[in-house]
Motif scaffolding. Structure first.
Motif, mmCIF file in Angstrom:
data_model
loop_
_atom_site.group_PDB
_atom_site.id
_atom_site.type_symbol
_atom_site.label_atom_id
_atom_site.label_comp_id
_atom_site.label_asym_id
_atom_site.label_seq_id
_atom_site.Cartn_x
_atom_site.Cartn_y
_atom_site.Cartn_z
ATOM 1 N N LYS A 209 47.007 68.639 107.568
ATOM 2 C CA LYS A 209 47.123 69.244 109.006
ATOM 3 C C LYS A 209 46.015 70.635 109.070
ATOM 4 O O LYS A 209 45.479 70.891 110.511
ATOM 5 C CB LYS A 209 48.651 70.305 108.960
ATOM 6 N N ILE A 210 45.835 71.365 107.723
ATOM 7 C CA ILE A 210 44.516 72.145 108.193
ATOM 8 C C ILE A 210 43.420 72.019 108.133
ATOM 9 O O ILE A 210 42.639 72.945 109.277
ATOM 10 C CB ILE A 210 44.914 73.472 106.708
ATOM 11 N N LYS A 211 42.811 70.658 107.518
ATOM 12 C CA LYS A 211 41.558 70.109 108.224
ATOM 13 C C LYS A 211 41.571 69.962 109.281
ATOM 14 O O LYS A 211 40.654 69.614 110.255
ATOM 15 C CB LYS A 211 41.627 69.421 107.282
ATOM 16 N N GLN A 212 42.309 69.340 109.808
ATOM 17 C CA GLN A 212 42.629 69.059 111.585
ATOM 18 C C GLN A 212 42.964 70.462 112.887
ATOM 19 O O GLN A 212 41.623 70.184 113.347
ATOM 20 C CB GLN A 212 43.777 68.013 111.724
ATOM 21 N N ASP A 213 43.301 71.344 112.991
ATOM 22 C CA ASP A 213 43.467 72.285 113.769
ATOM 23 C C ASP A 213 42.829 74.335 112.834
ATOM 24 O O ASP A 213 42.532 74.154 113.765
ATOM 25 C CB ASP A 213 44.782 72.207 113.896
#
Length: 340
Positions: A209-213
């Protein structure tokens, strides 16, 4: 209140068909079952629980629950178990508790055998990923003993149901909360000792989630330590000494206050996010020393498995679902409750 016979007449089916739908048993055409459920809902039908409970008292049911000893999160689970035990005692149900060390496969197998010998017809366990545990669950099923897994699951067994969280989804929620707190920052992750698939699944969801958003959040470290104060204190102290630019810390299944003490002594502007630890950190959450606690409702993990077993053995009601997923709650200082 309408009887099953009267409902069967309204639906144009047999009483046995209505009974199977009410008790979630197989053997009914899905369209017919849905039509019966709609009739039941429209009539606000509820079974004669009082009569069924009287029958339950006559059965003198015995259940067993196995818990991990010395793991902070399981203290909150046990609170739910104790509340459910008090309720079930009114129906003549005896609940045996057995405690084992974390990741102790032999201890889990021995505890399962002890509960069987004690006459338990149903048990709730936090299973370990070992073929011997899978085999034991299946052997219990063949002998009439039902198993409900909780906290973590074990695939391809004849267990009755699973109660717990969707770990990947939980990890994504954690990642989103971290990003909302500080969309630009340096994150350190410290987890309790990894012995189950739930930890890597949760961390994988969080990082994804962190890498995506939130690409501006840099993950400086992803560490594992023991639950005790000394290990947690030393791990976090070394982490902050090496990465003094960390401004976000995730403590994943780490119930030690030693970790928080290390943050306080470092005197750095660090926002702390906890997963699964409510009871030990209520005061710190209210005072702002902890920003957010994300929990998978440990009290539900304590109560629901016993409720499933009671419904099955006392009332003849099979689980309506294969898995009962807990809600992912986000607690801040303003919505923490002391009665959980």
């Amino acid at each position: 209140m309408l009887t099953i016979k009267e409902i069967a007449q309204i639906a144009g089916v047999s009483r046995g068909t209505v009974d199977r739908v009410i008790n979630n048993r197989e053997g009914v055409n899905p369209q017919t079952a849905e039509r019966i459920r709609q009739i039941l809902d429209s009539l606000n039908y509820s079974p004669n629980v009082a009569g069924q409970s009287l029958a339950a008292r006559k059965k003198s049911l015995k259940f067993g629950v196995i818990l991990f000893n010395g793991v902070g999160f399981f203290r909150s689970i046990e609170n739910g178990i104790q509340r459910k035990c008090q309720e079930l005692a009114n129906y003549g149900v005896t609940v045996f508790l057995r405690y084992i060390d974390y990741n102790d496969v032999n201890g889990l197998l021995q505890a399962m055998e002890e509960l069987k010998d004690a006459g338990a017809c149903g048990i709730a366990i936090p299973p370990l990923a070992d073929t011997r545990i899978k085999d034991q669950i299946d052997q219990f099923y063949e002998s009439g003993i039902q198993t409900v897994t909780y906290y973590c699951d074990i695939a391809q067994t004849k267990r009755l149901a699973y109660v717990g969280s969707d770990n990947c989804e939980c990890g994504r929620v954690i990642g989103n909360v971290i990003g909302l707190i500080a969309p630009c920052g340096v994150l350190g992750i410290v987890s309790g000792r990894w012995t189950q698939s739930i930890h890597p699944e949760r961390i994988e969801g969080c990082m994804g989630k962190i890498k995506q958003d939130y690409p501006d959040i840099h993950i400086a470290a992803d560490l594992v330590c023991d639950e005790d104060d000394i290990s947690a204190y030393n791990t976090v102290t070394k982490l902050l000494a090496k990465h003094s630019d960390i401004n976000l810390l995730l403590f994943n299944d780490l119930g030690s206050k030693g970790a928080l003490r290390a943050v306080q002594e470092a005197a750095l502007p660090v926002r702390v996010i906890l997963h699964d630890r409510i009871s030990p950190f209520r005061d710190e959450l209210k005072k702002g020393e902890v920003s957010v606690i994300i929990t998978q409702q440990p009290w539900v993990l304590g109560e629901k498995p016993l409720d499933i077993l009671f419904q099955y053995f006392a009332l003849g009601v099979s689980p309506s679902k294969d898995s009962y997923l807990t809600d992912i709650d986000i607690k801040v200082g303003e919505n923490i409750r002391y009665n959980l």
